[in-house]
Design an enzyme around this catalytic site. Sequence first.
Site, PDB file in Angstrom:
ATOM      1  N   LYS A 294       0.864  -1.180   0.000  1.00 13.81           N
ATOM      2  CA  LYS A 294       0.000   0.000   0.000  1.00 13.81           C
ATOM      3  C   LYS A 294       0.902   1.232   0.000  1.00 13.81           C
ATOM      4  O   LYS A 294       1.682   1.451   0.924  1.00 13.81           O
ATOM      5  CB  LYS A 294      -0.904  -0.002   1.228  1.00 13.81           C
ATOM      6  CG  LYS A 294      -1.776   1.238   1.289  1.00 13.81           C
ATOM      7  CD  LYS A 294      -2.819   1.154   2.379  1.00 13.81           C
ATOM      8  CE  LYS A 294      -3.640   2.425   2.410  1.00 13.81           C
ATOM      9  NZ  LYS A 294      -4.656   2.406   3.461  1.00 13.81           N
TER      10      LYS A 294
ATOM     11  N   ARG B 259     -10.839   9.851   1.385  1.00 15.28           N
ATOM     12  CA  ARG B 259     -10.749  10.567   2.663  1.00 15.28           C
ATOM     13  C   ARG B 259     -11.872  11.609   2.757  1.00 15.28           C
ATOM     14  O   ARG B 259     -12.340  11.902   3.850  1.00 15.28           O
ATOM     15  CB  ARG B 259      -9.365  11.192   2.820  1.00 15.28           C
ATOM     16  CG  ARG B 259      -8.275  10.123   2.954  1.00 15.28           C
ATOM     17  CD  ARG B 259      -6.887  10.717   3.057  1.00 15.28           C
ATOM     18  NE  ARG B 259      -5.856   9.671   2.994  1.00 15.28           N
ATOM     19  CZ  ARG B 259      -4.551   9.914   2.890  1.00 15.28           C
ATOM     20  NH1 ARG B 259      -4.106  11.158   2.865  1.00 15.28           N
ATOM     21  NH2 ARG B 259      -3.688   8.908   2.834  1.00 15.28           N
TER      22      ARG B 259
ATOM     23  N   LYS C 182       1.275   9.998   5.673  1.00 18.32           N
ATOM     24  CA  LYS C 182       1.342   8.591   6.078  1.00 18.32           C
ATOM     25  C   LYS C 182       2.626   7.919   5.598  1.00 18.32           C
ATOM     26  O   LYS C 182       2.700   6.700   5.496  1.00 18.32           O
ATOM     27  CB  LYS C 182       0.092   7.862   5.554  1.00 18.32           C
ATOM     28  CG  LYS C 182      -1.223   8.407   6.135  1.00 18.32           C
ATOM     29  CD  LYS C 182      -2.418   7.512   5.835  1.00 18.32           C
ATOM     30  CE  LYS C 182      -3.675   7.972   6.561  1.00 18.32           C
ATOM     31  NZ  LYS C 182      -4.817   7.044   6.373  1.00 18.32           N
TER      32      LYS C 182
ATOM     33  N   LYS D 108      -2.016  -1.582  -3.871  1.00 17.54           N
ATOM     34  CA  LYS D 108      -2.903  -0.425  -3.820  1.00 17.54           C
ATOM     35  C   LYS D 108      -2.094   0.867  -3.891  1.00 17.54           C
ATOM     36  O   LYS D 108      -1.126   0.985  -3.144  1.00 17.54           O
ATOM     37  CB  LYS D 108      -3.678  -0.484  -2.505  1.00 17.54           C
ATOM     38  CG  LYS D 108      -4.565   0.700  -2.241  1.00 17.54           C
ATOM     39  CD  LYS D 108      -5.197   0.575  -0.885  1.00 17.54           C
ATOM     40  CE  LYS D 108      -6.052   1.789  -0.623  1.00 17.54           C
ATOM     41  NZ  LYS D 108      -6.596   1.803   0.701  1.00 17.54           N
TER      42      LYS D 108
HETATM   43  C1  PBG Z   1      -6.999   3.805   5.182  1.00 20.51           C
HETATM   44  C2  PBG Z   1      -7.561   3.526   3.842  1.00 20.51           C
HETATM   45  C3  PBG Z   1      -7.422   4.365   2.734  1.00 20.51           C
HETATM   46  C4  PBG Z   1      -8.094   3.752   1.679  1.00 20.51           C
HETATM   47  C5  PBG Z   1      -8.629   2.563   2.149  1.00 20.51           C
HETATM   48  N1  PBG Z   1      -8.277   2.429   3.498  1.00 20.51           N
HETATM   49  C6  PBG Z   1      -6.803   5.699   2.572  1.00 20.51           C
HETATM   50  C7  PBG Z   1      -5.635   6.061   3.350  1.00 20.51           C
HETATM   51  O1  PBG Z   1      -4.700   5.279   3.524  1.00 20.51           O
HETATM   52  O2  PBG Z   1      -5.620   7.201   3.802  1.00 20.51           O
HETATM   53  C8  PBG Z   1      -8.193   4.354   0.294  1.00 20.51           C
HETATM   54  C9  PBG Z   1      -9.130   3.748  -0.671  1.00 20.51           C
HETATM   55  C10 PBG Z   1      -9.422   4.598  -1.845  1.00 20.51           C
HETATM   56  O3  PBG Z   1      -8.798   5.643  -2.088  1.00 20.51           O
HETATM   57  O4  PBG Z   1     -10.335   4.217  -2.589  1.00 20.51           O
HETATM   58  N2  PBG Z   1      -7.039   2.799   6.122  1.00 20.51           N
END
Ligand code: PBG
Length: 325
Positions: free
Chosen positions: A194, A204, A216, A247
């Site tokens: 990720k 968000r 992050k 991701k």
């Molecule tokens: C955070 C989380 C995120 C997404 C899924 N779980 C965003 C982040 O890491 O801030 C993003 C999914 C998307 O953009 O469709 N636990």
Amino acid sequence: MLHRPRRNRKTQVVRNLVQENTLSVNDFIFPLFLIDGKNKKSEVKSMPGIFRFSEDLLLKEIESCMKLGLKTFALFPNIEEKLKDKTASERWNKKGIYLKAIREIKKKFPEAILMTDVAMDPYSSDGHDGIVKNGEIVNDPTLLVLAKMALAQAEAGADIVGPSDMMDGRVGFIRESLDEAGFTDVSIMAYTAKYASAFYGPFRDALDSAPKFGDKKTYQMNPANSKEALLEAELDFSEGADFLMVKPALSYLDVIKLLNDSFSLPIAAYNVSGEYAMVKAAAQKGWIDGDRTRDEILLSIKRAGAKVILTYFAKEWAQKNSPKS
Ligand code: PBG
């Protein structure tokens, strides 16, 4: 000329015959956003066609997806600011909207497969995926929180838990906790690679979960790296993950291929909110053909090696491609 590749492109039937990859509703996981209340449905501004639903309407949405053959869902909650705290304690409130919705979905649609989100950010007053101490995201104390969350979700009926936090060691920690409690059949989809990505912006917005300070980058991966994805995958594999996820998807097709070539587990890819928003925005302006762009993107993710695709396009794809239509 002995080889004329165009011969295999001469008609649609021939093209279909030699087509190497196809999409099916069985490939998709449809992410859904839950909000508090009754009879509520609000569109995410930066994601046209994607809504936040209160539980009653969410059940209807799931029902209409199931009719299209779309049967796997990932559920994310939008939590009111006043319920957020440093340790995301609302996460295991049995009467809270998330655990309640999981129970209701599984009661009404036992054959649906429900993936739950193991991460603190929607519940955290800091908007981070881990516990914050003196401005730092601390790894090991966060593992306890994540395991407790995963257990609460398994008790509520989750089929797959999806740790999306990127803390070290969390897959093994969660696996052990689930097994000790007897949830040996609950799967783990590890958010393995990720990346710290700008493509998460609209998500968000949907959850009001943006970090309250900083970014992050001390836990999510550097977009410049792919070897590091192998290391993360080796760890998740050895800690007992059932799926390895990459991701976002589109800018990381090489990483999808790398993991698919290197591991025997099914690879999942998350076609994230910003990837969806870009297509929708350009299509609304008439700058691209939204339907064809969607299909090309989804197919490219499949071709790269993802068996499972989490995508906001899932329902739309199913509607346009269901055998009845
Ligand atoms: C955070 C989380 C995120 C997404 C899924 N779980 C965003 C982040 O890491 O801030 C993003 C999914 C998307 O953009 O469709 N636990």
